[in-house]
Motif scaffolding. Structure first.
Motif, PDB file in Angstrom:
ATOM      1  N   LEU A 210       0.829  -1.200   0.000  1.00 34.58           N
ATOM      2  CA  LEU A 210       0.000   0.000   0.000  1.00 34.58           C
ATOM      3  C   LEU A 210       0.868   1.256   0.000  1.00 34.58           C
ATOM      4  O   LEU A 210       2.047   1.218   0.384  1.00 34.58           O
ATOM      5  N   GLY A 211       0.234   2.365  -0.402  1.00 35.74           N
ATOM      6  CA  GLY A 211       0.987   3.590  -0.651  1.00 35.74           C
ATOM      7  C   GLY A 211       1.750   4.116   0.545  1.00 35.74           C
ATOM      8  O   GLY A 211       2.979   4.155   0.543  1.00 35.74           O
ATOM      9  N   ALA A 212       1.006   4.533   1.591  1.00 40.94           N
ATOM     10  CA  ALA A 212       1.671   5.192   2.708  1.00 40.94           C
ATOM     11  C   ALA A 212       2.671   4.246   3.369  1.00 40.94           C
ATOM     12  O   ALA A 212       3.778   4.636   3.739  1.00 40.94           O
ATOM     13  N   VAL A 214       4.211   1.119   2.225  1.00 38.14           N
ATOM     14  CA  VAL A 214       5.369   0.632   1.472  1.00 38.14           C
ATOM     15  C   VAL A 214       6.035   1.768   0.685  1.00 38.14           C
ATOM     16  O   VAL A 214       7.260   1.942   0.735  1.00 38.14           O
ATOM     17  N   GLY A 215       5.213   2.568   0.004  1.00 36.35           N
ATOM     18  CA  GLY A 215       5.767   3.716  -0.722  1.00 36.35           C
ATOM     19  C   GLY A 215       6.438   4.673   0.250  1.00 36.35           C
ATOM     20  O   GLY A 215       7.526   5.190  -0.010  1.00 36.35           O
ATOM     21  N   GLY A 216       5.764   4.915   1.396  1.00 36.23           N
ATOM     22  CA  GLY A 216       6.311   5.835   2.396  1.00 36.23           C
ATOM     23  C   GLY A 216       7.640   5.340   2.951  1.00 36.23           C
ATOM     24  O   GLY A 216       8.593   6.115   3.112  1.00 36.23           O
ATOM     25  N   ARG A 237       3.493  16.126  -3.078  1.00 37.89           N
ATOM     26  CA  ARG A 237       3.940  17.190  -2.169  1.00 37.89           C
ATOM     27  C   ARG A 237       4.601  16.610  -0.925  1.00 37.89           C
ATOM     28  O   ARG A 237       5.646  17.072  -0.474  1.00 37.89           O
ATOM     29  N   MET A 238       3.968  15.549  -0.369  1.00 38.86           N
ATOM     30  CA  MET A 238       4.526  14.936   0.852  1.00 38.86           C
ATOM     31  C   MET A 238       5.912  14.385   0.558  1.00 38.86           C
ATOM     32  O   MET A 238       6.850  14.537   1.344  1.00 38.86           O
ATOM     33  N   ILE A 239       6.045  13.726  -0.589  1.00 35.36           N
ATOM     34  CA  ILE A 239       7.340  13.124  -0.934  1.00 35.36           C
ATOM     35  C   ILE A 239       8.394  14.213  -1.137  1.00 35.36           C
ATOM     36  O   ILE A 239       9.534  14.088  -0.682  1.00 35.36           O
ATOM     37  N   GLU A 253       5.761  13.564 -11.303  1.00 36.86           N
ATOM     38  CA  GLU A 253       4.817  13.640 -12.432  1.00 36.86           C
ATOM     39  C   GLU A 253       3.426  13.544 -11.824  1.00 36.86           C
ATOM     40  O   GLU A 253       2.979  12.460 -11.438  1.00 36.86           O
ATOM     41  N   LEU A 254       2.724  14.693 -11.739  1.00 39.29           N
ATOM     42  CA  LEU A 254       1.521  14.746 -10.906  1.00 39.29           C
ATOM     43  C   LEU A 254       0.259  14.993 -11.734  1.00 39.29           C
ATOM     44  O   LEU A 254       0.216  14.651 -12.902  1.00 39.29           O
ATOM     45  N   GLY A 255      -0.715  15.570 -11.119  1.00 38.74           N
ATOM     46  CA  GLY A 255      -2.049  15.638 -11.725  1.00 38.74           C
ATOM     47  C   GLY A 255      -2.241  16.763 -12.715  1.00 38.74           C
ATOM     48  O   GLY A 255      -1.348  17.566 -12.964  1.00 38.74           O
ATOM     49  N   GLY A 256      -3.441  16.801 -13.276  1.00 34.91           N
ATOM     50  CA  GLY A 256      -3.780  17.854 -14.222  1.00 34.91           C
ATOM     51  C   GLY A 256      -5.251  18.211 -14.140  1.00 34.91           C
ATOM     52  O   GLY A 256      -6.070  17.445 -13.605  1.00 34.91           O
ATOM     53  N   LYS A 257      -5.587  19.394 -14.614  1.00 28.63           N
ATOM     54  CA  LYS A 257      -6.993  19.816 -14.781  1.00 28.63           C
ATOM     55  C   LYS A 257      -6.981  20.549 -16.115  1.00 28.63           C
ATOM     56  O   LYS A 257      -6.935  21.774 -16.185  1.00 28.63           O
ATOM     57  N   PRO A 452       9.735  14.517 -24.130  1.00 26.54           N
ATOM     58  CA  PRO A 452       9.674  14.832 -22.698  1.00 26.54           C
ATOM     59  C   PRO A 452       8.263  15.221 -22.308  1.00 26.54           C
ATOM     60  O   PRO A 452       7.555  15.855 -23.091  1.00 26.54           O
ATOM     61  N   PHE A 453       7.849  14.857 -21.124  1.00 26.90           N
ATOM     62  CA  PHE A 453       6.493  15.154 -20.650  1.00 26.90           C
ATOM     63  C   PHE A 453       6.583  15.630 -19.209  1.00 26.90           C
ATOM     64  O   PHE A 453       7.360  15.103 -18.423  1.00 26.90           O
ATOM     65  N   GLY A 454       5.761  16.596 -18.874  1.00 24.50           N
ATOM     66  CA  GLY A 454       5.735  17.077 -17.492  1.00 24.50           C
ATOM     67  C   GLY A 454       4.993  18.391 -17.457  1.00 24.50           C
ATOM     68  O   GLY A 454       4.651  18.951 -18.499  1.00 24.50           O
TER      69      GLY A 454
HETATM   70  P1  NAD Z   1      -1.740   8.243  -5.602  1.00 28.04           P
HETATM   71  O1  NAD Z   1      -0.867   9.423  -5.366  1.00 28.04           O
HETATM   72  O2  NAD Z   1      -2.765   7.905  -4.601  1.00 28.04           O
HETATM   73  O3  NAD Z   1      -0.854   6.908  -5.792  1.00 28.04           O
HETATM   74  C1  NAD Z   1       0.184   6.827  -6.738  1.00 28.04           C
HETATM   75  C2  NAD Z   1       1.237   5.870  -6.216  1.00 28.04           C
HETATM   76  O4  NAD Z   1       1.789   6.398  -5.011  1.00 28.04           O
HETATM   77  C3  NAD Z   1       0.714   4.477  -5.866  1.00 28.04           C
HETATM   78  O5  NAD Z   1       1.695   3.513  -6.164  1.00 28.04           O
HETATM   79  C4  NAD Z   1       0.515   4.571  -4.359  1.00 28.04           C
HETATM   80  O6  NAD Z   1       0.586   3.319  -3.719  1.00 28.04           O
HETATM   81  C5  NAD Z   1       1.690   5.440  -3.963  1.00 28.04           C
HETATM   82  N1  NAD Z   1       1.505   6.168  -2.703  1.00 28.04           N
HETATM   83  C6  NAD Z   1       0.342   6.567  -2.129  1.00 28.04           C
HETATM   84  N2  NAD Z   1       0.599   7.203  -0.958  1.00 28.04           N
HETATM   85  C7  NAD Z   1       1.945   7.219  -0.814  1.00 28.04           C
HETATM   86  C8  NAD Z   1       2.825   7.744   0.182  1.00 28.04           C
HETATM   87  N3  NAD Z   1       2.363   8.370   1.268  1.00 28.04           N
HETATM   88  N4  NAD Z   1       4.156   7.603  -0.009  1.00 28.04           N
HETATM   89  C9  NAD Z   1       4.648   6.999  -1.107  1.00 28.04           C
HETATM   90  N5  NAD Z   1       3.855   6.451  -2.069  1.00 28.04           N
HETATM   91  C10 NAD Z   1       2.528   6.579  -1.933  1.00 28.04           C
HETATM   92  O7  NAD Z   1      -2.382   8.488  -7.037  1.00 28.04           O
HETATM   93  P2  NAD Z   1      -3.464   7.613  -7.803  1.00 28.04           P
HETATM   94  O8  NAD Z   1      -4.802   8.144  -7.473  1.00 28.04           O
HETATM   95  O9  NAD Z   1      -3.187   6.181  -7.647  1.00 28.04           O
HETATM   96  O10 NAD Z   1      -3.061   8.015  -9.292  1.00 28.04           O
HETATM   97  C11 NAD Z   1      -3.661   9.028  -9.977  1.00 28.04           C
HETATM   98  C12 NAD Z   1      -2.801  10.280  -9.984  1.00 28.04           C
HETATM   99  O11 NAD Z   1      -1.626  10.061 -10.749  1.00 28.04           O
HETATM  100  C13 NAD Z   1      -3.522  11.427 -10.655  1.00 28.04           C
HETATM  101  O12 NAD Z   1      -3.293  12.599  -9.928  1.00 28.04           O
HETATM  102  C14 NAD Z   1      -2.857  11.502 -12.011  1.00 28.04           C
HETATM  103  O13 NAD Z   1      -2.954  12.748 -12.645  1.00 28.04           O
HETATM  104  C15 NAD Z   1      -1.458  11.135 -11.663  1.00 28.04           C
HETATM  105  N6  NAD Z   1      -0.710  10.720 -12.849  1.00 28.04           N
HETATM  106  C16 NAD Z   1       0.230  11.585 -13.352  1.00 28.04           C
HETATM  107  C17 NAD Z   1       0.930  11.256 -14.507  1.00 28.04           C
HETATM  108  C18 NAD Z   1       1.958  12.202 -15.072  1.00 28.04           C
HETATM  109  O14 NAD Z   1       2.774  11.778 -15.863  1.00 28.04           O
HETATM  110  N7  NAD Z   1       1.932  13.485 -14.711  1.00 28.04           N
HETATM  111  C19 NAD Z   1       0.690  10.031 -15.138  1.00 28.04           C
HETATM  112  C20 NAD Z   1      -0.272   9.170 -14.599  1.00 28.04           C
HETATM  113  C21 NAD Z   1      -0.961   9.531 -13.436  1.00 28.04           C
END
Ligand code: NAD
Length: 489
Positions: A210-212, A214-216, A237-239, A253-257, A452-454
């Motif tokens: 899970l994210g927080a 294992v990823g954390g 942001r947290m990372i 690489e984060l979200g978009g609107k 490149p993408f971002g």
């Molecule tokens: P999320 O941030 O909830 O999870 C993404 C990943 O991070 C998962 O593997 C999750 O397990 C892990 N994670 C969650 N909490 C964590 C923590 N505290 N520490 C470390 N890792 C953690 O996002 P989501 O809802 O699964 O994915 C959708 C998001 O991803 C959307 O915002 C989307 O725009 C973005 N996205 C961005 C791109 C890009 O290239 N900019 C591409 C695809 C998706």
């Protein structure tokens, strides 16, 4: 079947071996049916540390392999994936809940990305520059960062894997990958394919969970040298805060609107077709998805009618005749429906969709009818928050200048698109839009594998992946000065 691959039990891969110590498991659900398809064995914090240490122990030997040879191994991996592409595509279609044709397209994209970076092994360019001193040569070379912690989102699991793992490996890093918990099976499969093709044990490790938790644990580990994260702005942001305290290199690489402008001189049929593809392909689960449709007043009603008609014709499901599947999980579905309800309460009009799909065969899955809303303002919550689902908001503007200003008035800055026949508008839009990607007369789409993408602002932290620019994420430059005849300096 790949060596030792067990699709019913997804375990972490550390030092080339699947962990069998995990005692905690969670079910992996098919988003189309809601049924359990496999068990995910959750890594513990100690196992995350073991993966990082395995990578640390392996990276220098991998860094010493000539990049051309690393590229050969990665080409072999692409060959293996290509020869079993149907197997991988079927896994992706099931775990992510999407039509097989879409999964096949994504597998092809992942292979293209892999081949591009395998080829970088023959380039991996630095620069030579003139020195200011006689008998002195100046150049830059790329050196690996060390241990790369890679975290991916669930939306397009195969390209998400390729996008990070291939550039990290070609640069000579050892990797610990944490795939999304909803789509971990394809990551397990792809990691095994790379190892089977010759990537040494320990150079590519996968921690599942899970994210927080294992990823954390991964991003907090002091032995990680570079973090690359694809996911939500909230977690990014947290990372970044955590990495900032340690001064660890991080790529977000984060979200978009993303804005999609329709001008009064646009081909409205084409604009509506691209609007549907932008908003609803992959059930809107694309960072590049179009979600703010900004339309000039004189064509507003005509465009909206076409957009609604084309949307109502979309077929939901995972058959190859379907346009969109479910969203990834029940939590996402609830979040999206709650946001729609809030917008409705605040006065927005829902023209189609806006609820869970109830058609026969879809009732067990996480399906949302594709939704078109208007009447919200650009500063309402629904306009400023990424929903990551099949929802498009439409806004009325009077002028081109107002349209671009509204497009730029967003916390995010990832992609944007305009539909116009005017060269002047197309060019000034491309110049003035404050995003990482600008598209004229098509959709809000992501990157080609060699580009490149971002994004800007809340869409990222300024890095670009993939393309050659990804080499800047996964390697550090070193200046080298060579002095001949030192006595003459
Ligand atoms: P999320 O941030 O909830 O999870 C993404 C990943 O991070 C998962 O593997 C999750 O397990 C892990 N994670 C969650 N909490 C964590 C923590 N505290 N520490 C470390 N890792 C953690 O996002 P989501 O809802 O699964 O994915 C959708 C998001 O991803 C959307 O915002 C989307 O725009 C973005 N996205 C961005 C791109 C890009 O290239 N900019 C591409 C695809 C998706």
């Amino acid at each position: 079947m790949l060596d030792n691959f067990d699709p019913a039990n997804v375990r972490s891969l550390i030092g080339g071996k699947a962990l069998d110590s995990s005692v905690r498991k969670t079910p992996i659900l098919d988003p189309h049916s809601g049924e359990t398809i496999a068990q995910l064995h959750l890594a513990s914090e100690a196992e995350v540390t073991a993966a990082v240490l395995a990578a640390r122990a392996a990276w220098q030997a991998w860094a010493a392999v000539p990049p051309v040879e690393r590229g050969r191994i990665l080409h072999q991996a692409c060959n293996l994936i290509e020869s079993r592409a149907d197997e991988l595509s079927a896994i992706v279609a099931r775990e992510a809940g999407k039509p097989l044709k879409d999964a096949k397209g994504e597998t092809a994209g992942a292979i293209q990305c892999g081949r591009f970076f395998a080829g970088e092994g023959q380039r991996l360019f630095g620069r030579t520059m003139p020195s200011g001193a006689p008998n002195k040569s100046a150049m830059t070379v790329r050196q690996p960062c060390g241990v790369a912690a890679l975290i991916t989102a669930a939306n397009t699991p195969a390209p998400n894997f390729a996008w990070k793992v291939f550039p990290a490996l070609i640069c000579g890093n050892a990797v610990v990958l944490k795939p999304a918990e909803d789509t971990p099976i394809s990551a397990d499969w792809m990691a095994r394919a790379l190892i089977q093709a010759g990537v040494p044990a320990g150079v590519l490790n996968v921690v599942q969970g899970l994210g927080a938790e294992v990823g954390g644990a991964l991003t907090a580990h002091p032995d990680v040298d570079v973090i690359s994260f694809t996911g939500s702005t909230r977690v990014g942001r947290m990372i970044a805060e955590q990495a900032g305290r340690r001064l660890t290199k991080v790529s977000l690489e984060l979200g978009g609107k993303n804005a999609f402008i329709v001008c009064d001189d646009a081909d409205l049929d084409k604009a509506a077709t691209w609007a549907v593809a932008s908003a609803f392909s992959n059930a809107g689960q694309r960072c590049a998805a179009g979600s703010r449709f900004i339309v000039m007043s004189s064509v507003y009603d005509a465009f909206l009618a076409k957009f609604i008609d084309k949307t109502k014709a979309l077929k939901l499901g995972v058959g190859d005749d379907c346009a969109l599947g479910p969203v990834i999980n029940e939590r996402q579905l609830t979040n999206i429906l709650t946001a729609i309800e809030q917008a409705r309460t605040e006065g927005a009009r829902v023209h189609c969709g806006g609820h869970r799909a109830s058609a026969a065969g879809l009732e067990g899955g996480f399906y949302i009818e594709p939704t078109i809303i208007d009447g919200a303002t650009n500063s309402d919550t629904i306009s400023c928050t990424e929903l990551f689902g099949p929802v498009g908001n439409v806004y009325r503007v009077e002028t081109y200048a107002e349209a671009v200003a509204m497009a730029n008035d967003s916390p995010y800055g990832l992609t944007a698109c305009i539909h116009t026949r005017s060269f002047d508008r197309a060019w000034t839009f491309a110049r003035d839009i404050r995003t990482g990607v600008a598209v004229v007369n098509a959709g809000t789409f992501g990157s080609e594998p060699h580009m490149p993408f971002g994004g800007l602002r809340a869409s990222g932290n300024g890095t670009r992946e993939p393309g050659t620019e990804a080499l800047d994420v996964y390697s550090d430059l070193k200046d080298i000065y060579l002095i001949t005849e030192p006595d003459r300096l």
